[in-house]
Write a protein that holds these residues in place. Structure first.
Motif, PDB file in Angstrom:
ATOM      1  N   VAL A  21      -3.974  35.786  53.834  1.00 43.85           N
ATOM      2  CA  VAL A  21      -4.456  35.945  52.462  1.00 43.85           C
ATOM      3  C   VAL A  21      -3.637  35.078  51.513  1.00 43.85           C
ATOM      4  O   VAL A  21      -4.184  34.400  50.632  1.00 43.85           O
ATOM      5  N   GLY A  22      -2.319  35.084  51.688  1.00 43.74           N
ATOM      6  CA  GLY A  22      -1.471  34.256  50.843  1.00 43.74           C
ATOM      7  C   GLY A  22      -1.784  32.782  50.983  1.00 43.74           C
ATOM      8  O   GLY A  22      -1.783  32.032  49.982  1.00 43.74           O
ATOM      9  N   TRP A  23      -2.051  32.365  52.182  1.00 45.20           N
ATOM     10  CA  TRP A  23      -2.460  30.973  52.442  1.00 45.20           C
ATOM     11  C   TRP A  23      -3.721  30.636  51.644  1.00 45.20           C
ATOM     12  O   TRP A  23      -3.806  29.587  50.995  1.00 45.20           O
ATOM     13  N   GLU A  24      -4.688  31.539  51.671  1.00 46.56           N
ATOM     14  CA  GLU A  24      -5.937  31.312  50.955  1.00 46.56           C
ATOM     15  C   GLU A  24      -5.701  31.237  49.447  1.00 46.56           C
ATOM     16  O   GLU A  24      -6.291  30.388  48.751  1.00 46.56           O
ATOM     17  N   GLU A  68      -9.559  43.115  55.491  1.00 43.71           N
ATOM     18  CA  GLU A  68     -10.040  43.855  54.333  1.00 43.71           C
ATOM     19  C   GLU A  68      -9.138  43.526  53.149  1.00 43.71           C
ATOM     20  O   GLU A  68      -8.052  44.091  52.999  1.00 43.71           O
ATOM     21  N   TRP A  69      -9.570  42.620  52.338  1.00 41.71           N
ATOM     22  CA  TRP A  69      -8.781  42.129  51.209  1.00 41.71           C
ATOM     23  C   TRP A  69      -9.203  42.925  49.977  1.00 41.71           C
ATOM     24  O   TRP A  69     -10.244  42.700  49.389  1.00 41.71           O
ATOM     25  N   VAL A  70      -8.381  43.895  49.612  1.00 37.53           N
ATOM     26  CA  VAL A  70      -8.662  44.793  48.508  1.00 37.53           C
ATOM     27  C   VAL A  70      -8.016  44.228  47.248  1.00 37.53           C
ATOM     28  O   VAL A  70      -6.803  44.057  47.192  1.00 37.53           O
ATOM     29  N   LYS A  71      -8.819  43.949  46.226  1.00 34.55           N
ATOM     30  CA  LYS A  71      -8.310  43.392  44.973  1.00 34.55           C
ATOM     31  C   LYS A  71      -8.416  44.442  43.876  1.00 34.55           C
ATOM     32  O   LYS A  71      -9.448  45.083  43.729  1.00 34.55           O
ATOM     33  N   ASP A  95       0.363  44.518  58.093  1.00 32.69           N
ATOM     34  CA  ASP A  95       0.156  43.400  59.008  1.00 32.69           C
ATOM     35  C   ASP A  95       0.615  42.106  58.323  1.00 32.69           C
ATOM     36  O   ASP A  95      -0.044  41.603  57.415  1.00 32.69           O
ATOM     37  N   GLY A  96       1.757  41.574  58.776  1.00 28.29           N
ATOM     38  CA  GLY A  96       2.290  40.369  58.166  1.00 28.29           C
ATOM     39  C   GLY A  96       1.435  39.142  58.403  1.00 28.29           C
ATOM     40  O   GLY A  96       1.415  38.225  57.569  1.00 28.29           O
ATOM     41  N   VAL A  97       0.732  39.105  59.506  1.00 27.75           N
ATOM     42  CA  VAL A  97      -0.146  37.971  59.789  1.00 27.75           C
ATOM     43  C   VAL A  97      -1.304  37.965  58.792  1.00 27.75           C
ATOM     44  O   VAL A  97      -1.649  36.936  58.206  1.00 27.75           O
ATOM     45  N   ALA A  98      -1.899  39.120  58.578  1.00 34.49           N
ATOM     46  CA  ALA A  98      -3.004  39.229  57.630  1.00 34.49           C
ATOM     47  C   ALA A  98      -2.554  38.893  56.213  1.00 34.49           C
ATOM     48  O   ALA A  98      -3.254  38.182  55.476  1.00 34.49           O
ATOM     49  N   LEU A  99      -1.386  39.387  55.831  1.00 36.62           N
ATOM     50  CA  LEU A  99      -0.904  39.083  54.490  1.00 36.62           C
ATOM     51  C   LEU A  99      -0.669  37.582  54.337  1.00 36.62           C
ATOM     52  O   LEU A  99      -1.027  36.993  53.320  1.00 36.62           O
ATOM     53  N   ASP A 100      -0.100  36.958  55.360  1.00 33.31           N
ATOM     54  CA  ASP A 100       0.132  35.513  55.283  1.00 33.31           C
ATOM     55  C   ASP A 100      -1.166  34.735  55.221  1.00 33.31           C
ATOM     56  O   ASP A 100      -1.254  33.709  54.539  1.00 33.31           O
ATOM     57  N   SER A 159      -2.894  49.973  70.284  1.00 33.23           N
ATOM     58  CA  SER A 159      -3.957  49.006  70.049  1.00 33.23           C
ATOM     59  C   SER A 159      -4.965  49.594  69.081  1.00 33.23           C
ATOM     60  O   SER A 159      -5.441  50.700  69.270  1.00 33.23           O
ATOM     61  N   ALA A 160      -5.259  48.840  68.032  1.00 35.88           N
ATOM     62  CA  ALA A 160      -6.223  49.308  67.032  1.00 35.88           C
ATOM     63  C   ALA A 160      -7.136  48.156  66.647  1.00 35.88           C
ATOM     64  O   ALA A 160      -6.853  47.408  65.733  1.00 35.88           O
ATOM     65  N   PRO A 161      -8.228  47.963  67.380  1.00 36.23           N
ATOM     66  CA  PRO A 161      -9.103  46.802  67.150  1.00 36.23           C
ATOM     67  C   PRO A 161      -9.973  46.985  65.913  1.00 36.23           C
ATOM     68  O   PRO A 161     -11.190  47.100  65.992  1.00 36.23           O
ATOM     69  N   VAL A 162      -9.338  47.089  64.761  1.00 35.81           N
ATOM     70  CA  VAL A 162     -10.058  47.252  63.510  1.00 35.81           C
ATOM     71  C   VAL A 162      -9.500  46.255  62.505  1.00 35.81           C
ATOM     72  O   VAL A 162      -8.489  45.614  62.728  1.00 35.81           O
ATOM     73  N   ASN A 163     -10.184  46.146  61.373  1.00 32.76           N
ATOM     74  CA  ASN A 163      -9.747  45.205  60.353  1.00 32.76           C
ATOM     75  C   ASN A 163      -8.375  45.571  59.805  1.00 32.76           C
ATOM     76  O   ASN A 163      -8.038  46.747  59.689  1.00 32.76           O
ATOM     77  N   SER A 164      -7.602  44.555  59.438  1.00 30.75           N
ATOM     78  CA  SER A 164      -6.360  44.764  58.720  1.00 30.75           C
ATOM     79  C   SER A 164      -6.662  44.816  57.229  1.00 30.75           C
ATOM     80  O   SER A 164      -7.622  44.222  56.755  1.00 30.75           O
ATOM     81  N   ARG A 165      -5.805  45.502  56.496  1.00 24.43           N
ATOM     82  CA  ARG A 165      -5.988  45.630  55.059  1.00 24.43           C
ATOM     83  C   ARG A 165      -4.836  44.962  54.327  1.00 24.43           C
ATOM     84  O   ARG A 165      -3.668  45.172  54.662  1.00 24.43           O
ATOM     85  N   VAL A 166      -5.180  44.160  53.327  1.00 24.58           N
ATOM     86  CA  VAL A 166      -4.199  43.571  52.422  1.00 24.58           C
ATOM     87  C   VAL A 166      -4.624  43.952  51.009  1.00 24.58           C
ATOM     88  O   VAL A 166      -5.764  43.718  50.612  1.00 24.58           O
ATOM     89  N   VAL A 167      -3.718  44.563  50.275  1.00 27.89           N
ATOM     90  CA  VAL A 167      -4.015  45.004  48.913  1.00 27.89           C
ATOM     91  C   VAL A 167      -3.378  44.033  47.928  1.00 27.89           C
ATOM     92  O   VAL A 167      -2.171  43.784  47.977  1.00 27.89           O
ATOM     93  N   GLU A 168      -4.185  43.492  47.043  1.00 29.51           N
ATOM     94  CA  GLU A 168      -3.720  42.599  45.981  1.00 29.51           C
ATOM     95  C   GLU A 168      -3.826  43.334  44.649  1.00 29.51           C
ATOM     96  O   GLU A 168      -4.911  43.723  44.227  1.00 29.51           O
ATOM     97  N   ILE A 169      -2.688  43.534  44.019  1.00 30.32           N
ATOM     98  CA  ILE A 169      -2.631  44.195  42.721  1.00 30.32           C
ATOM     99  C   ILE A 169      -2.206  43.173  41.677  1.00 30.32           C
ATOM    100  O   ILE A 169      -1.143  42.554  41.807  1.00 30.32           O
TER     101      ILE A 169
END
Length: 329
Positions: A279-282, A323-326, A272-277, A32-42
């Motif tokens: 972000v992709g949705w957005e 955490e959406w890193v662009k 995290d596939g949920v977080a990536l999805d 269990s890691a109750p912290v933000n997920s990170r998604v990197v957009e390059i």
């Protein structure tokens, strides 16, 4: 950074509940890691070259993306820690839409090169999807038997495990490529719209791993997509997601519809596939608004299954907690 420190550091990046590898002990542990997920957009427009793509730029994008995903760690160190040399690594692509709407072969080749440099021999890498013909139509060369080279085949070659895998609303046979042949999986979905379930990204890409995906499209895929992705066999073996956003599609999917494709020139990387999805949705919603299309909810296909997955604790579905890193390279 030793392997233990590397794994503990990944807790700062992964989903609320993630399966993370412990290669030294050859076991997996639910942490269990109750912290933000990170998604990197390059994003890098220079990735396009003479009507195709620049392999060297794709390689640099992968290095930059995976480095930022792991807090500026050396890319080769990340690959080696994620994929021990004794593993057979499955690369789950998405080929249903044909060559122009599938996971790009050049991106997959770049991922294979990263694995080889990390110590994974070619014979321990398998490119796979639903059907042999889907892979061929997307530009991949089949290799069903030669274990000295990268193998490539569909579920019609691999077959399905005899065990019925069940979770919540889902009961399916699962491809032997996932259950028996691979120790770990790299998920390479495509950033695109879906005419029934809203979008098709990380989670739904595993519909290509089961024998009966046609059963799970009702109610815009909710809760079926989330229930499938929650399965232990999928979460335990999924190590990395690299979403192909070189070309992205905001309407008319999953078939390739060139009039609704735009050159995003990007990759999305996450654990995290949920977080990536989410972000992709957005990203898709913003493109739809820009081009005059209604939000997916008004179109009657809001991907509610992403929010359901977040509620189930599979990953992070709240955009303000990601955490959406662009970045450009």
């Amino acid at each position: 950074m030793n392997r233990r420190d590397f794994i503990l550091n990944s807790l700062k990046i992964g989903a609320g509940f993630s399966f993370l590898p412990f290669p030294d002990k050859n076991v997996f542990s639910l942490i269990s890691a109750p912290v933000n997920s990170r998604v990197v957009e390059i994003v890098n427009p220079a990735v396009r070259k003479s009507g195709s793509f620049n392999a060297a730029v794709i390689s640099r994008m992968l290095d930059e993306g995976i480095s930022q995903l792991y807090g500026n760690e050396n890319p080769r160190t990340v690959w080696k820690n994620l994929f021990p040399a004794h593993h057979t690594v499955g690369i789950k692509v998405n080929c249903l839409s044909g060559k122009h709407g599938a996971s790009h072969t050049m991106l997959v080749e770049a991922v294979i090169e990263k694995l080889r440099r990390a110590g994974i021999p070619p014979g321990s890498i398998i490119i796979w999807d639903r059907l042999d013909r889907d892979l061929e139509n997307a530009g991949f060369s089949l290799n069903r038997t030669n274990k000295n080279k990268v193998r490539c085949f569909g579920n019609d070659t691999a077959g399905f495990d005899r065990k019925l895998y069940m979770n919540g609303s889902v009961a399916s046979l699962v491809s032997r490529t996932l259950t028996q042949f691979c120790d770990s999986v790299i998920n390479i979905p495509v950033l695109k719209d879906h005419g029934i379930v809203g979008i098709t990204l990380s989670m739904k890409n595993f519909f290509g791993a089961i024998h009966n995906p046609n059963k799970y499209h009702a109610s815009a895929g909710n809760p079926f997509v989330a229930d499938l992705y929650e399965m232990d066999i999928i979460r335990r073996k999924s190590r990395l997601i690299i979403c192909d956003a070189l070309d992205a599609q905001h309407e008319g999917g999953p078939p390739f519809k060139p009039q609704w494709v735009w050159p995003m020139n990007g990759l999305l990387l996450a654990l995290d596939g949920v977080a990536l999805d989410r972000v992709g949705w957005e990203i898709i919603e913003r493109k739809r608004a820009e081009t005059g299309f209604p939000p997916l909810e008004k179109a009657g296909r809001k991907p509610e299954y992403i929010l359901t997955a977040g509620q189930k604790g599979i990953g992070q579905s709240q955009l303000d907690e990601i955490e959406w890193v662009k970045s450009g390279v």
